[in-house]
Design a protein around this motif. Structure first.
Motif, PDB file in Angstrom:
ATOM      1  N   THR A  92       0.777  -1.280   0.186  1.00 38.15           N
ATOM      2  CA  THR A  92       0.066  -0.362  -0.568  1.00 38.15           C
ATOM      3  C   THR A  92       1.073   1.407   0.149  1.00 38.15           C
ATOM      4  O   THR A  92       0.386   2.058  -0.547  1.00 38.15           O
ATOM      5  N   ALA A  93       1.832   1.890   1.287  1.00 42.26           N
ATOM      6  CA  ALA A  93       2.589   2.846   1.013  1.00 42.26           C
ATOM      7  C   ALA A  93       3.329   2.379  -0.409  1.00 42.26           C
ATOM      8  O   ALA A  93       3.382   3.688  -0.489  1.00 42.26           O
ATOM      9  N   GLU A  94       4.128   1.610  -0.953  1.00 38.93           N
ATOM     10  CA  GLU A  94       5.078   1.628  -1.867  1.00 38.93           C
ATOM     11  C   GLU A  94       3.500   1.971  -3.725  1.00 38.93           C
ATOM     12  O   GLU A  94       3.970   2.464  -4.097  1.00 38.93           O
ATOM     13  N   LEU A  95       2.704   1.785  -3.359  1.00 38.74           N
ATOM     14  CA  LEU A  95       1.321   1.965  -4.484  1.00 38.74           C
ATOM     15  C   LEU A  95       0.996   3.388  -4.246  1.00 38.74           C
ATOM     16  O   LEU A  95       1.150   4.466  -5.273  1.00 38.74           O
ATOM     17  N   LEU A  96       1.187   3.804  -3.491  1.00 40.18           N
ATOM     18  CA  LEU A  96       1.068   5.662  -2.386  1.00 40.18           C
ATOM     19  C   LEU A  96       2.031   6.543  -3.246  1.00 40.18           C
ATOM     20  O   LEU A  96       1.650   6.868  -4.057  1.00 40.18           O
ATOM     21  N   GLY A  97       3.081   5.796  -3.355  1.00 35.81           N
ATOM     22  CA  GLY A  97       4.235   6.430  -4.021  1.00 35.81           C
ATOM     23  C   GLY A  97       3.951   6.930  -6.010  1.00 35.81           C
ATOM     24  O   GLY A  97       4.134   7.411  -6.639  1.00 35.81           O
ATOM     25  N   VAL A  98       3.384   5.509  -6.044  1.00 33.95           N
ATOM     26  CA  VAL A  98       3.504   5.035  -8.293  1.00 33.95           C
ATOM     27  C   VAL A  98       2.254   6.200  -7.946  1.00 33.95           C
ATOM     28  O   VAL A  98       1.687   6.372  -8.615  1.00 33.95           O
ATOM     29  N   ARG A  99       0.716   6.457  -6.974  1.00 36.98           N
ATOM     30  CA  ARG A  99      -0.135   7.886  -7.248  1.00 36.98           C
ATOM     31  C   ARG A  99       0.681   9.099  -7.387  1.00 36.98           C
ATOM     32  O   ARG A  99      -0.210   9.565  -8.194  1.00 36.98           O
ATOM     33  N   GLN A 100       1.185   8.850  -6.479  1.00 36.23           N
ATOM     34  CA  GLN A 100       1.523  10.303  -6.433  1.00 36.23           C
ATOM     35  C   GLN A 100       2.231  10.770  -7.951  1.00 36.23           C
ATOM     36  O   GLN A 100       2.434  11.768  -7.920  1.00 36.23           O
ATOM     37  N   ALA A 101       3.322  10.188  -8.320  1.00 34.49           N
ATOM     38  CA  ALA A 101       3.655   9.960  -9.236  1.00 34.49           C
ATOM     39  C   ALA A 101       3.466   9.961 -10.449  1.00 34.49           C
ATOM     40  O   ALA A 101       3.239  10.928 -11.767  1.00 34.49           O
ATOM     41  N   LEU A 102       2.099   9.181 -10.905  1.00 34.35           N
ATOM     42  CA  LEU A 102       1.339   9.007 -11.415  1.00 34.35           C
ATOM     43  C   LEU A 102       0.392  10.007 -12.230  1.00 34.35           C
ATOM     44  O   LEU A 102       0.046  10.908 -13.043  1.00 34.35           O
ATOM     45  N   GLU A 103      -0.618  10.796 -10.573  1.00 32.72           N
ATOM     46  CA  GLU A 103      -1.480  11.545 -10.903  1.00 32.72           C
ATOM     47  C   GLU A 103      -0.554  12.997 -10.706  1.00 32.72           C
ATOM     48  O   GLU A 103      -1.582  13.912 -11.601  1.00 32.72           O
ATOM     49  N   THR A 104       0.157  13.487 -10.012  1.00 36.81           N
ATOM     50  CA  THR A 104       1.047  14.695 -10.131  1.00 36.81           C
ATOM     51  C   THR A 104       1.277  14.752 -11.728  1.00 36.81           C
ATOM     52  O   THR A 104       1.069  15.696 -12.055  1.00 36.81           O
ATOM     53  N   SER A 105       1.162  13.925 -12.199  1.00 33.68           N
ATOM     54  CA  SER A 105       2.020  14.399 -13.949  1.00 33.68           C
ATOM     55  C   SER A 105       0.984  14.153 -14.513  1.00 33.68           C
ATOM     56  O   SER A 105       1.336  14.456 -16.018  1.00 33.68           O
ATOM     57  N   MET A 106      -0.025  13.420 -14.411  1.00 33.56           N
ATOM     58  CA  MET A 106      -1.394  13.377 -15.573  1.00 33.56           C
ATOM     59  C   MET A 106      -2.564  14.423 -15.275  1.00 33.56           C
ATOM     60  O   MET A 106      -3.148  14.336 -15.882  1.00 33.56           O
ATOM     61  N   LEU A 107      -1.932  15.336 -14.315  1.00 33.72           N
ATOM     62  CA  LEU A 107      -3.248  16.456 -14.034  1.00 33.72           C
ATOM     63  C   LEU A 107      -2.712  17.882 -15.133  1.00 33.72           C
ATOM     64  O   LEU A 107      -3.593  17.900 -15.365  1.00 33.72           O
ATOM     65  N   ALA A 108      -1.958  17.924 -15.904  1.00 34.81           N
ATOM     66  CA  ALA A 108      -1.827  18.775 -16.816  1.00 34.81           C
ATOM     67  C   ALA A 108      -2.848  18.075 -17.910  1.00 34.81           C
ATOM     68  O   ALA A 108      -3.418  18.809 -18.543  1.00 34.81           O
ATOM     69  N   LYS A 109      -2.864  16.789 -18.273  1.00 37.66           N
ATOM     70  CA  LYS A 109      -3.513  16.328 -19.441  1.00 37.66           C
ATOM     71  C   LYS A 109      -5.409  16.228 -19.073  1.00 37.66           C
ATOM     72  O   LYS A 109      -5.851  16.844 -19.919  1.00 37.66           O
TER      73      LYS A 109
END
Length: 243
Positions: A92-109
């Motif tokens: 879960t902790a590792e997935l949170l890091g993945v989420r953070q990277a993906l969501e912040t990068s995809m917000l622009a789109k």
């Protein structure tokens, strides 16, 4: 290398084959004889591969009935694997890091794809989280719905699977009461995200989205991490929210 020496290869071939032959959830699988002929494998090899897919929920098997296809979902596979290995908290902790990277990068789109109506829907979810948090009630379902709604315009099933896996594991880690998902500060951070989006300020929206993950991290850090690590994360959160 043959499938006999690499059973994982057969599992992948079988899953790909079934996605074509039984594309919809609930479709009946071809008979074992048909699958054996299509894949060129023996009955024992086939049944071992089917058991793997059953363990991950992709195939539904009931006594006295034919197997049915349930689909291969990335989030479901991740969640099942973490529970099978006995490390849902760490995953879960590792997935949170993945989420953070993906969501912040995809917000622009995704941000320009939102309509006034969808932004109102996001604000309603954020306010619902704040209202529940004020009563000390879990808002885990609204949290999940907020992020799925935020990225829904992308129609990215892989991203949705990762998000779904995170909340599935979070519910396992925190148990049936889920009191950890009632933090007023984290709820307010979602409102800050939608405030920035409705103002059309992308840089601020991305900042608020990124910042909110530090609040979430406080409740999903693996228990094996010491108190000093938790204090460091909490200090980072204070710095980000007051800078």
């Amino acid at each position: 290398m043959s499938d006999k020496l690499a059973p994982d290869g057969l599992v992948m071939r079988l899953a790909a084959h079934l996605r074509v032959r039984a594309a919809r959830d609930g479709d009946l699988l071809p008979s074992e004889a048909k699958l054996m002929a299509d894949l060129g494998v023996g009955r024992q090899q086939l049944r071992e591969a089917l058991r793997v897919l059953e363990a991950f929920g992709a195939v539904d098997s009931r006594q006295g009935a034919r197997r049915r296809w349930r689909g291969v979902n990335l989030g479901g596979l991740v969640a099942s694997f973490a529970q099978l290995t006995g490390s849902p908290q760490e995953t879960t902790a590792e997935l949170l890091g993945v989420r953070q990277a993906l969501e912040t990068s995809m917000l622009a789109k995704v941000m320009p794809m939102h309509t006034p109506a969808s932004l109102v829907a996001l604000r309603d979810l954020a306010l619902g989280m704040e209202e529940r948090a004020a009563r000390g009630v879990s808002f885990i379902d609204l949290d999940e719905e907020f992020h799925l709604t935020l990225f829904a315009p992308l129609r990215n099933s892989t991203l949705e699977g990762i998000l779904g896996a995170f909340w599935t594991l979070l519910s396992v880690v925190e148990g049936p009461t889920q009191q950890g998902v009632a933090d007023p500060d984290v709820a307010a951070m979602h409102t800050a995200i939608i405030d920035a989006m409705q103002a059309g300020d992308f840089n601020l929206a991305r900042y608020e989205l990124d910042t909110h993950f530090y609040g979430v991290r406080l409740r999903v850090l693996p228990s094996r991490l010491d108190l000093k690590s938790r204090r460091t994360t909490k200090q980072s959160l204070r710095h980000l929210t007051h800078s």
